[in-house]
Design an enzyme around this catalytic site. Sequence first.
Site, PDB file in Angstrom:
ATOM      1  N   GLU A 249      10.057  15.738  14.976  1.00  0.00           N
ATOM      2  CA  GLU A 249      10.468  15.734  13.568  1.00  0.00           C
ATOM      3  C   GLU A 249       9.599  16.712  12.777  1.00  0.00           C
ATOM      4  O   GLU A 249       8.390  16.527  12.671  1.00  0.00           O
ATOM      5  CB  GLU A 249      10.294  14.322  13.015  1.00  0.00           C
ATOM      6  CG  GLU A 249      10.827  14.150  11.623  1.00  0.00           C
ATOM      7  CD  GLU A 249      10.474  12.780  11.034  1.00  0.00           C
ATOM      8  OE1 GLU A 249       9.303  12.370  11.138  1.00  0.00           O
ATOM      9  OE2 GLU A 249      11.373  12.125  10.485  1.00  0.00           O
TER      10      GLU A 249
ATOM     11  N   GLU B 209      -0.780   7.500  -0.477  1.00  0.00           N
ATOM     12  CA  GLU B 209      -1.784   8.063  -1.389  1.00  0.00           C
ATOM     13  C   GLU B 209      -1.251   9.311  -2.110  1.00  0.00           C
ATOM     14  O   GLU B 209      -1.783   9.723  -3.132  1.00  0.00           O
ATOM     15  CB  GLU B 209      -3.079   8.409  -0.623  1.00  0.00           C
ATOM     16  CG  GLU B 209      -2.941   9.366   0.543  1.00  0.00           C
ATOM     17  CD  GLU B 209      -2.560   8.676   1.866  1.00  0.00           C
ATOM     18  OE1 GLU B 209      -1.784   7.700   1.828  1.00  0.00           O
ATOM     19  OE2 GLU B 209      -3.015   9.134   2.930  1.00  0.00           O
TER      20      GLU B 209
ATOM     21  N   GLY C 232       2.831   4.821  13.138  1.00  0.00           N
ATOM     22  CA  GLY C 232       3.448   3.558  13.565  1.00  0.00           C
ATOM     23  C   GLY C 232       2.815   3.035  14.846  1.00  0.00           C
ATOM     24  O   GLY C 232       2.546   1.835  14.976  1.00  0.00           O
TER      25      GLY C 232
ATOM     26  N   CYS D  14      14.158  10.817   6.210  1.00  0.00           N
ATOM     27  CA  CYS D  14      14.044  10.389   7.612  1.00  0.00           C
ATOM     28  C   CYS D  14      15.350  10.560   8.374  1.00  0.00           C
ATOM     29  O   CYS D  14      15.359  10.818   9.563  1.00  0.00           O
ATOM     30  CB  CYS D  14      13.585   8.946   7.678  1.00  0.00           C
ATOM     31  SG  CYS D  14      14.607   7.848   6.694  1.00  0.00           S
TER      32      CYS D  14
ATOM     33  N   GLU E 176       9.575   1.318  10.681  1.00  0.00           N
ATOM     34  CA  GLU E 176      10.686   2.210  10.318  1.00  0.00           C
ATOM     35  C   GLU E 176      10.126   3.624  10.390  1.00  0.00           C
ATOM     36  O   GLU E 176       9.396   4.051   9.503  1.00  0.00           O
ATOM     37  CB  GLU E 176      11.181   1.919   8.889  1.00  0.00           C
ATOM     38  CG  GLU E 176      11.626   0.497   8.649  1.00  0.00           C
ATOM     39  CD  GLU E 176      12.872   0.124   9.425  1.00  0.00           C
ATOM     40  OE1 GLU E 176      13.663   1.023   9.763  1.00  0.00           O
ATOM     41  OE2 GLU E 176      13.047  -1.065   9.715  1.00  0.00           O
TER      42      GLU E 176
ATOM     43  N   LYS F 106       0.860  -1.187   0.000  1.00  0.00           N
ATOM     44  CA  LYS F 106       0.000   0.000   0.000  1.00  0.00           C
ATOM     45  C   LYS F 106       0.894   1.234   0.000  1.00  0.00           C
ATOM     46  O   LYS F 106       1.441   1.631   1.028  1.00  0.00           O
ATOM     47  CB  LYS F 106      -0.922   0.047   1.221  1.00  0.00           C
ATOM     48  CG  LYS F 106      -2.015   1.103   1.000  1.00  0.00           C
ATOM     49  CD  LYS F 106      -2.441   1.872   2.213  1.00  0.00           C
ATOM     50  CE  LYS F 106      -1.631   3.039   2.618  1.00  0.00           C
ATOM     51  NZ  LYS F 106      -1.638   4.193   1.727  1.00  0.00           N
TER      52      LYS F 106
ATOM     53  N   GLY G 223       7.052   5.130   7.940  1.00  0.00           N
ATOM     54  CA  GLY G 223       6.278   6.371   7.987  1.00  0.00           C
ATOM     55  C   GLY G 223       6.470   7.070   9.316  1.00  0.00           C
ATOM     56  O   GLY G 223       7.475   6.868   9.997  1.00  0.00           O
ATOM     57  N   GLY G 224       5.491   7.858   9.692  1.00  0.00           N
ATOM     58  CA  GLY G 224       5.614   8.694  10.880  1.00  0.00           C
ATOM     59  C   GLY G 224       5.376   7.935  12.186  1.00  0.00           C
ATOM     60  O   GLY G 224       4.739   6.878  12.202  1.00  0.00           O
TER      61      GLY G 224
HETATM   62  P1  NAD Z   1       2.646   8.711   7.341  1.00  0.00           P
HETATM   63  O1  NAD Z   1       2.836   8.003   8.624  1.00  0.00           O
HETATM   64  O2  NAD Z   1       1.703   9.854   7.277  1.00  0.00           O
HETATM   65  O3  NAD Z   1       2.146   7.702   6.192  1.00  0.00           O
HETATM   66  C1  NAD Z   1       2.897   6.557   5.836  1.00  0.00           C
HETATM   67  C2  NAD Z   1       1.963   5.497   5.242  1.00  0.00           C
HETATM   68  O4  NAD Z   1       1.055   5.074   6.257  1.00  0.00           O
HETATM   69  C3  NAD Z   1       1.115   6.005   4.086  1.00  0.00           C
HETATM   70  O5  NAD Z   1       1.007   4.988   3.118  1.00  0.00           O
HETATM   71  C4  NAD Z   1      -0.243   6.246   4.753  1.00  0.00           C
HETATM   72  O6  NAD Z   1      -1.319   6.149   3.880  1.00  0.00           O
HETATM   73  C5  NAD Z   1      -0.268   5.131   5.771  1.00  0.00           C
HETATM   74  N1  NAD Z   1      -1.174   5.341   6.912  1.00  0.00           N
HETATM   75  C6  NAD Z   1      -1.631   6.513   7.432  1.00  0.00           C
HETATM   76  N2  NAD Z   1      -2.451   6.275   8.473  1.00  0.00           N
HETATM   77  C7  NAD Z   1      -2.537   4.927   8.612  1.00  0.00           C
HETATM   78  C8  NAD Z   1      -3.208   4.072   9.529  1.00  0.00           C
HETATM   79  N3  NAD Z   1      -3.994   4.544  10.486  1.00  0.00           N
HETATM   80  N4  NAD Z   1      -3.038   2.738   9.397  1.00  0.00           N
HETATM   81  C9  NAD Z   1      -2.235   2.226   8.449  1.00  0.00           C
HETATM   82  N5  NAD Z   1      -1.569   2.996   7.536  1.00  0.00           N
HETATM   83  C10 NAD Z   1      -1.709   4.335   7.633  1.00  0.00           C
HETATM   84  O7  NAD Z   1       4.121   9.139   6.872  1.00  0.00           O
HETATM   85  P2  NAD Z   1       4.514  10.023   5.608  1.00  0.00           P
HETATM   86  O8  NAD Z   1       4.201  11.454   5.882  1.00  0.00           O
HETATM   87  O9  NAD Z   1       3.989   9.402   4.358  1.00  0.00           O
HETATM   88  O10 NAD Z   1       6.106   9.809   5.559  1.00  0.00           O
HETATM   89  C11 NAD Z   1       7.012  10.577   6.252  1.00  0.00           C
HETATM   90  C12 NAD Z   1       7.473   9.869   7.492  1.00  0.00           C
HETATM   91  O11 NAD Z   1       8.128   8.648   7.145  1.00  0.00           O
HETATM   92  C13 NAD Z   1       8.499  10.649   8.290  1.00  0.00           C
HETATM   93  O12 NAD Z   1       8.219  10.562   9.668  1.00  0.00           O
HETATM   94  C14 NAD Z   1       9.803   9.947   7.970  1.00  0.00           C
HETATM   95  O13 NAD Z   1      10.795  10.118   8.954  1.00  0.00           O
HETATM   96  C15 NAD Z   1       9.358   8.543   7.838  1.00  0.00           C
HETATM   97  N6  NAD Z   1      10.323   7.747   7.064  1.00  0.00           N
HETATM   98  C16 NAD Z   1      11.109   6.847   7.724  1.00  0.00           C
HETATM   99  C17 NAD Z   1      12.052   6.114   7.002  1.00  0.00           C
HETATM  100  C18 NAD Z   1      12.949   5.123   7.701  1.00  0.00           C
HETATM  101  O14 NAD Z   1      13.683   4.431   7.021  1.00  0.00           O
HETATM  102  N7  NAD Z   1      12.938   4.994   9.023  1.00  0.00           N
HETATM  103  C19 NAD Z   1      12.177   6.299   5.635  1.00  0.00           C
HETATM  104  C20 NAD Z   1      11.338   7.221   4.999  1.00  0.00           C
HETATM  105  C21 NAD Z   1      10.413   7.931   5.725  1.00  0.00           C
END
Ligand code: NAD
Length: 398
Positions: A285, A78, A133, A184, A150, A75, A128-129
């Site tokens: 962050e 979006e 997580g 990140c 991650e 997934k 993601g964030g």
């Molecule tokens: P986000 O957490 O908003 O979204 C990430 C993904 O999670 C998207 O596909 C989103 O649709 C999905 N998502 C959102 N709510 C959800 C839920 N309730 N249940 C399941 N899935 C859900 O993050 P973002 O803004 O897309 O990305 C930026 C973040 O990612 C930053 O915090 C960055 O540090 C982190 N990041 C970490 C790494 C790493 O290797 N540790 C690498 C890249 C980005």
Amino acid sequence: EYDIDDVIACFRYYGSVAGTDAGRVIDTGRPGAISRVVHAPVGVCGLITPWNYPLLQASWKVAPALLAGNTFVLKPSELTPSTSILLMDTLREAGVPDGVANLVTGTGPEVGAVLSSDPRVDLVSFTGGLETGKRIMVAAAETVKRVALELGGKNPNVVFADADREAAIDNALTAVFLNSGQVCSAGTRLIVEESIHEEFVAEVVRRARQIRLGGPFDQEAQTGPLISTAHRDKVHAYVQAGVAEGARLLCGGFIPDTPELGRGSFYPPTVLDGCKTSMRVVQEESFGPVMTVETFTTEEEAVRLANDTVYGLAGAVWTADASKAQRVSEALRHGTVWINDYHPYVPQAEWGGFGQSGNGRELGLAGLAEYRETKHIWQNISPGPSHWFEPSQAGVQQ
Ligand code: NAD
């Protein structure tokens, strides 16, 4: 362009690992018993990826998931799904059988939340964030899924007075302003030795002011916009909060209103000096082009400041003293530590965070282990009774 090279390198690396590890044969000490520890696929993997580096983040999950023999449902964010959709075509062309590689588009609450809670999914690997997580971990708990997270970072870039000055200044800028800080591992926290602080920061600011912002078709642009105006406003709010808490704004810190930049979600490279670890802009962050500056006078203080974060993704130490570099790098509670460098990684080496930067590892052999079950197979090749329940001489007793 180098993004695609890294995607290829990831698939090549896991391709090179294929067939090199069939598990272990154990010496049981018993004649006639064969014992093997083998790998098995986890099953169905839900792979949820962020909008930044979308294809690269997907490939760090897809390649090891396939190598370990799993099926997956990817997934993508979006906001940036297109490259993941194209990846599905490439996998099909490469001969991945129907039903193995799957993709569902949609928002997090609609699709990501279902993948995290559906009992048919055995593992969720999420990048993601932090707040997302946490939500995923809770959703996955009901069916005791494996969860690999991650998450974000608040990464220290520690500069000692004896460091190569030019390299440290140049990389301090690259660390945080590359991709407008939407990385990140961005080195957002400059932690610089007090004795060189003034001169060092003055030069960082002089150069930061010259970084040229522009859109993707601007050949002169050195860095681009933020992902959305909502995200830009969030970054700006962090800067304002920092100033309100006593940080000194040295450059940036405003929303551009020129004809070229006013229409996009641009934010200029921003430097906040005089920061304290207690400030929100230092702890949380912002995921934007914002450098906070703290100072130290001793090695112990540098380590303490660098580790004073709930995160622990990456960090760097700059010094000409090799033993100091080793001491500090071992003391840093971060998943990746660079010495006299910032940002490089190779697919052979694990990537992931300490603390609230996550609980998983990607890349390397640990990145493959995330997608494997470990199974012990015992075979008795000359079976016989165990004699545990001998028929009683005294007859049956109830
Ligand atoms: P986000 O957490 O908003 O979204 C990430 C993904 O999670 C998207 O596909 C989103 O649709 C999905 N998502 C959102 N709510 C959800 C839920 N309730 N249940 C399941 N899935 C859900 O993050 P973002 O803004 O897309 O990305 C930026 C973040 O990612 C930053 O915090 C960055 O540090 C982190 N990041 C970490 C790494 C790493 O290797 N540790 C690498 C890249 C980005």
